[in-house]
Design an enzyme around this catalytic site. Sequence first.
Site, PDB file in Angstrom:
ATOM      1  N   GLU A 260       0.841  -1.197   0.000  1.00  0.00           N
ATOM      2  CA  GLU A 260       0.000   0.000   0.000  1.00  0.00           C
ATOM      3  C   GLU A 260       0.876   1.247   0.000  1.00  0.00           C
ATOM      4  O   GLU A 260       1.832   1.324   0.757  1.00  0.00           O
ATOM      5  CB  GLU A 260      -0.905  -0.018   1.246  1.00  0.00           C
ATOM      6  N   PHE A 261       0.508   2.214  -0.852  1.00  0.00           N
ATOM      7  CA  PHE A 261       1.320   3.430  -0.957  1.00  0.00           C
ATOM      8  C   PHE A 261       0.577   4.672  -0.459  1.00  0.00           C
ATOM      9  O   PHE A 261       1.028   5.782  -0.688  1.00  0.00           O
ATOM     10  CB  PHE A 261       1.757   3.640  -2.413  1.00  0.00           C
TER      11      PHE A 261
ATOM     12  N   GLU B 184      -0.949   8.897   4.967  1.00  0.00           N
ATOM     13  CA  GLU B 184      -1.888   9.345   5.992  1.00  0.00           C
ATOM     14  C   GLU B 184      -2.159  10.826   5.753  1.00  0.00           C
ATOM     15  O   GLU B 184      -1.286  11.567   5.340  1.00  0.00           O
ATOM     16  CB  GLU B 184      -1.292   9.126   7.389  1.00  0.00           C
TER      17      GLU B 184
ATOM     18  N   ASN C 262       9.620   3.726  -0.144  1.00  0.00           N
ATOM     19  CA  ASN C 262       9.740   4.501   1.097  1.00  0.00           C
ATOM     20  C   ASN C 262      11.183   4.932   1.358  1.00  0.00           C
ATOM     21  O   ASN C 262      11.438   6.032   1.845  1.00  0.00           O
ATOM     22  CB  ASN C 262       9.201   3.699   2.284  1.00  0.00           C
TER      23      ASN C 262
ATOM     24  N   PHE D  13       8.737  15.976  -2.419  1.00  0.00           N
ATOM     25  CA  PHE D  13       9.556  15.504  -1.290  1.00  0.00           C
ATOM     26  C   PHE D  13      10.907  16.203  -1.190  1.00  0.00           C
ATOM     27  O   PHE D  13      11.903  15.584  -0.865  1.00  0.00           O
ATOM     28  CB  PHE D  13       9.739  13.969  -1.352  1.00  0.00           C
TER      29      PHE D  13
ATOM     30  N   GLY E  28      12.610  19.976   6.703  1.00  0.00           N
ATOM     31  CA  GLY E  28      11.728  20.025   7.867  1.00  0.00           C
ATOM     32  C   GLY E  28      12.415  19.508   9.106  1.00  0.00           C
ATOM     33  O   GLY E  28      13.650  19.417   9.158  1.00  0.00           O
TER      34      GLY E  28
ATOM     35  N   GLY F   7       8.897  11.361  10.254  1.00  0.00           N
ATOM     36  CA  GLY F   7       8.414  10.496  11.337  1.00  0.00           C
ATOM     37  C   GLY F   7       7.336   9.595  10.792  1.00  0.00           C
ATOM     38  O   GLY F   7       7.370   9.217   9.617  1.00  0.00           O
TER      39      GLY F   7
ATOM     40  N   CYS G 164       5.771   4.659   9.114  1.00  0.00           N
ATOM     41  CA  CYS G 164       6.339   3.917   7.975  1.00  0.00           C
ATOM     42  C   CYS G 164       7.807   4.203   7.704  1.00  0.00           C
ATOM     43  O   CYS G 164       8.628   3.291   7.790  1.00  0.00           O
ATOM     44  CB  CYS G 164       5.508   4.204   6.731  1.00  0.00           C
TER      45      CYS G 164
ATOM     46  N   LYS H 269      10.524   2.955  10.315  1.00  0.00           N
ATOM     47  CA  LYS H 269      10.619   1.494  10.486  1.00  0.00           C
ATOM     48  C   LYS H 269      10.965   0.800   9.175  1.00  0.00           C
ATOM     49  O   LYS H 269      11.670  -0.202   9.178  1.00  0.00           O
ATOM     50  CB  LYS H 269       9.334   0.938  11.114  1.00  0.00           C
TER      51      LYS H 269
END
Length: 439
Positions: A149-150, A153, A209, A250, A254, A258, A261, A264
């Site tokens: 899954e991409f 949130e 990721n 991206f 910043g 965090g 995803c 980890k």
Amino acid sequence: MKVAVVGTGYVGLVLGACLAETGNDVLCADVDEGKIARLKQGHIPIYEPGLEPLVLHNLREGRLAFTTDVGQAVERSEIVFIAVGTPPDEDGSADLQHVLDVAGTIGRRMNASKIIITKSTVPVGTAERVRAEIAKHTKTPFHVCSNPEFLKEGAAVEDFMKPDRVVVGVDSDEAARVLEELYAPFVRTGNPLIFMDLPSAEMTKYAANAMLATRISFMNQIARLCEAVGADVTQVRRGIGTDRRIGPAFLFPGPGYGGSCFPKDVQALVRSGDDHEVPLDILKAVRAANERQKRVLFDKLRKHFDGKLRGKTVAVWGLAFKAETDDVRESPGLVLVEELLCAGAKVQVHDPAALETARRQLGDRVTYAAQAYDALRGAAALAVVTEWLEYRNPDFTKMKDLLTRPLIVDGRNLYDPARLARLGFTYNSIGRPLACASS
Ligand SMILES: NC(=O)c1ccc[n+]([C@@H]2O[C@H](COP(=O)([O-])OP(=O)(O)OC[C@H]3O[C@@H](n4cnc5c(N)ncnc54)[C@H](O)[C@@H]3O)[C@@H](O)[C@H]2O)c1
């Protein structure tokens, strides 16, 4: 199609609701009884834009239901998604205990041939471990697929409904055909459904990721150097982001990445590299750079107070790891608060959505402000950590009245340094020259 989604967290709930919205009959299962009880009553346990109406609508239509009985969900479904958590193990690798638990239940309750799909982020080889675990308990034939899954949130529903692409690792043409049918409504505008072998699908998620985390850490380090040499990272970002080979996404500096995803997944990929004697030097550096970056706001504040933070009150805007979510896992905001408390400061926090989730970690060690401005009252500085919309254009005059010292440390570069200097603030952002009150 009759679909079971096992694990009803950020990913599982969005997946279940979106599949129900396209006409499937979805049963979401989770071992968390409290969560399922709330969902049955239409209470959404997470903050995610657009999710609540989707869940409520499909509950009403009878296409979406919730249960704590994972076995029952398996038995009544042709397709079973595994979307449980894969937290880091002690050695940094992904802990597959929950995934394999679910696989065991699937094997025990396999009453007819089914397609089992791992949605959780899992290391290469997990699909085969899932297959082996299921096969221990059943002779019924089944398929195993990997469908990473991409979604992001904060934009999870939008991302699921209109994905850039859908990646599916399959073990047969039959499984590919079923998944093509399931995903057809989401790829109507030509965004590709990419079929591949299982290990490549599993690797794709980590590689994606890791690449995004690398871009962030790269820009954070360029930002640090910009500050040191007197360049402005915003201008540099524009200068490189317009290069089509690089692209603009991206590249915002910043306070460090965090969330549940990137940290980890980078860690798990590094671990996997070490296990296979392929040291992933770049990702080790990305991880170290990010750990350092998560201290950047604290270091800036400490400098402004000549190392004397004891007894000072500091306001913090934003605890969620990014805007539009209540998720505080691995949040730079929490790192900042812990550092400030450790240095003896008093901390007054505000977040539009994440106060409750943050409270579980911070307890009564900080003051929680219901309104953003309340956090500023009597504070000697404001640290902006999350880029919530409501922080973008605040009433600076009011802020100056509430703060005992007009100092803003901004981890998201939300404000114009020249304007803040004119308004009488000392304004310290990321990778841009320090702005001081102009006389
Ligand atoms: N959150 C994201 O943005 C995101 C994006 C892409 C992929 N992922 C991956 O998706 C997976 C799930 O992530 P999440 O953020 O939704 O996690 P989460 O912690 O929000 O939800 C996981 C859910 O699984 C449930 N669960 C655990 N063990 C179970 C079991 N044996 N049976 C049934 N339910 C069980 C938990 O109670 C919890 O509700 C992870 O592997 C994650 O890396 C997450």
